[in-house]
Design an enzyme around this catalytic site. Structure first.
Site, PDB file in Angstrom:
ATOM      1  N   ARG A  20      -4.497  -4.584   6.909  1.00  0.00           N
ATOM      2  CA  ARG A  20      -5.560  -3.595   7.165  1.00  0.00           C
ATOM      3  C   ARG A  20      -6.831  -4.288   7.654  1.00  0.00           C
ATOM      4  NH1 ARG A  20      -6.853  -0.919   2.023  1.00  0.00           N
ATOM      5  NH2 ARG A  20      -5.639  -2.511   0.949  1.00  0.00           N
ATOM      6  N   ASP A  69      -7.029   2.110   6.774  1.00  0.00           N
ATOM      7  CA  ASP A  69      -5.720   2.660   7.125  1.00  0.00           C
ATOM      8  C   ASP A  69      -5.823   4.174   7.233  1.00  0.00           C
ATOM      9  OD1 ASP A  69      -5.722   3.680   4.534  1.00  0.00           O
ATOM     10  OD2 ASP A  69      -4.107   2.390   3.807  1.00  0.00           O
ATOM     11  N   TYR A  80       5.214  -8.831   8.923  1.00  0.00           N
ATOM     12  CA  TYR A  80       4.910  -7.400   9.033  1.00  0.00           C
ATOM     13  C   TYR A  80       5.054  -6.917  10.470  1.00  0.00           C
ATOM     14  CZ  TYR A  80       2.460  -7.941   4.519  1.00  0.00           C
ATOM     15  OH  TYR A  80       2.124  -8.204   3.214  1.00  0.00           O
ATOM     16  N   ASP A 127       0.834  -1.201   0.000  1.00  0.00           N
ATOM     17  CA  ASP A 127       0.000   0.000   0.000  1.00  0.00           C
ATOM     18  C   ASP A 127       0.869   1.251   0.000  1.00  0.00           C
ATOM     19  OD1 ASP A 127      -2.251  -1.603   0.159  1.00  0.00           O
ATOM     20  OD2 ASP A 127      -2.340  -1.504   2.350  1.00  0.00           O
TER      21      ASP A 127
END
Length: 337
Positions: free
Chosen positions: A187, A87, A73, A45
């Protein structure tokens, strides 16, 4: 810029900065290498940062083999606000007070640890998933009703790094690290964490630290890539993770022609999975002859003159390796082997 003008075929790891799209990074790499054929192997993203693998020149044919890996992550989930993109880049669509339990370290640690396992996850509406041939995020921007289906994902590891009383957005938050299966949306995970707790939540920071065998520590910034160029190349054989064979003489000639390789003529190798001491003792660091028999459908990397020259697939019916992808000029192994 002419197609293939650079004469390069390689892969590099980029530490993508927040604020750039993955396509922006691709365009920057096109300018750096003077090559139109550049692609990435897993979208990050625009607000996310971290490890992004880039393929240059004929190496772009490896894209489909490098996208199906698990990922790691680090992210921050902020409680009290929900956005349409899940987000910080979206519009606020929900508000709600976070329960006091989110500031309890023991509660947060237990909650995050319990995320480990298999789940059904609904992807974000603003995602690159195609619905009836159209990207979901494009349909969403046009106000179309999107019928997304839940996906099977798995969280292999989940660890709470710390509880934050008030982040940059003024909201209570958790810093979390996870190891997840391909196709997992962080997300959506943050959104679902909020739903389970009973308040809206969104991702306020996201960093990919590992994509398959690509680790953030070996990635370069775009500024560093400008200086290092081809010297930043990584070894695609390691990144692919397939077993491999070394081709020379008649075998190399057969590979260059895309011919079948009888299995009995091929000696297959693998990277060692033992500790660092065993790695250092190996004749060729980290490499050993594989004792496991070939399995039908298995993909094998073929190396010649220190380049990845082909990917072959084992055909059990014919007891032979057949070509899946042959590179006329080979893909550079950089200095990473």
């Amino acid at each position: 810029m002419k197609r293939g003008a650079s004469g390069l075929s390689l892969v590099v790891g980029i530490n993508k900065p927040a604020g750039m799209s993955s396509h922006d990074v691709v365009n920057r790499c096109r300018r750096i290498f003077g090559e139109r054929r550049v692609g990435h192997t897993g979208t990050l993203d625009p607000l996310a940062k971290g490890a992004l693998l880039i393929c240059v020149g004929p190496a772009t044919r490896l894209d489909s083999y490098l996208t199906e890996h698990d990922k790691r992550y680090r992210f921050r989930v902020s409680f009290g606000i929900g956005t349409d993109t899940d987000d910080a880049g979206g519009e606020v669509i929900k508000r709600g007070d976070a329960p006091v339990c989110v500031l309890d370290d023991e509660y947060a640690e237990r909650f995050v640890a319990a995320l480990v396992g298999k789940h059904k996850q609904m992807p974000p509406v603003y995602s690159a998933i195609k619905v009836d041939g159209e990207r979901s995020y494009k349909a969403a921007r046009e106000g179309k009703i999107i019928d997304l289906a839940p996906r099977d994902i798995e969280i292999y590891e989940a660890e709470l790094e710390r509880v934050v009383a008030a982040g940059e957005d003024g909201l209570p938050a958790w810093d979390v690290s996870v190891w997840v299966s391909k196709g997992t949306y962080i997300r959506s995970l943050a959104r679902d964490i909020g739903n389970m707790i009973g308040c809206p939540a969104y991702v306020s920071m996201l960093e990919r630290t590992c994509a398959g065998a690509l680790d953030l520590a070996e990635c370069v910034t775009l500024e560093m890539l400008e200086k290092r160029g081809e010297a930043a190349a990584l070894d695609p054989v390691r990144l692919l993770g397939f077993r491999f064979l070394f081709a020379d003489g008649n075998v190399a000639a057969a590979v260059s022609n895309g011919s079948l390789l009888p299995a009995e003529s091929c000696t297959v190798f693998e990277r060692r999975r033992a500790g660092i001491a065993a790695e250092l003792c190996a004749c060729t660091a980290g490499v050993r002859q594989s004792e496991k028999p070939l399995t039908s459908g298995e993909v094998i990397s073929v190396i010649a003159e220190n380049k990845l020259v082909a990917l072959y697939e084992y055909d059990g019916m014919r007891n032979a390796l057949k070509p899946r992808c042959v590179f006329a000029m080979g893909v550079s192994r950089g200095r990473d082997f």
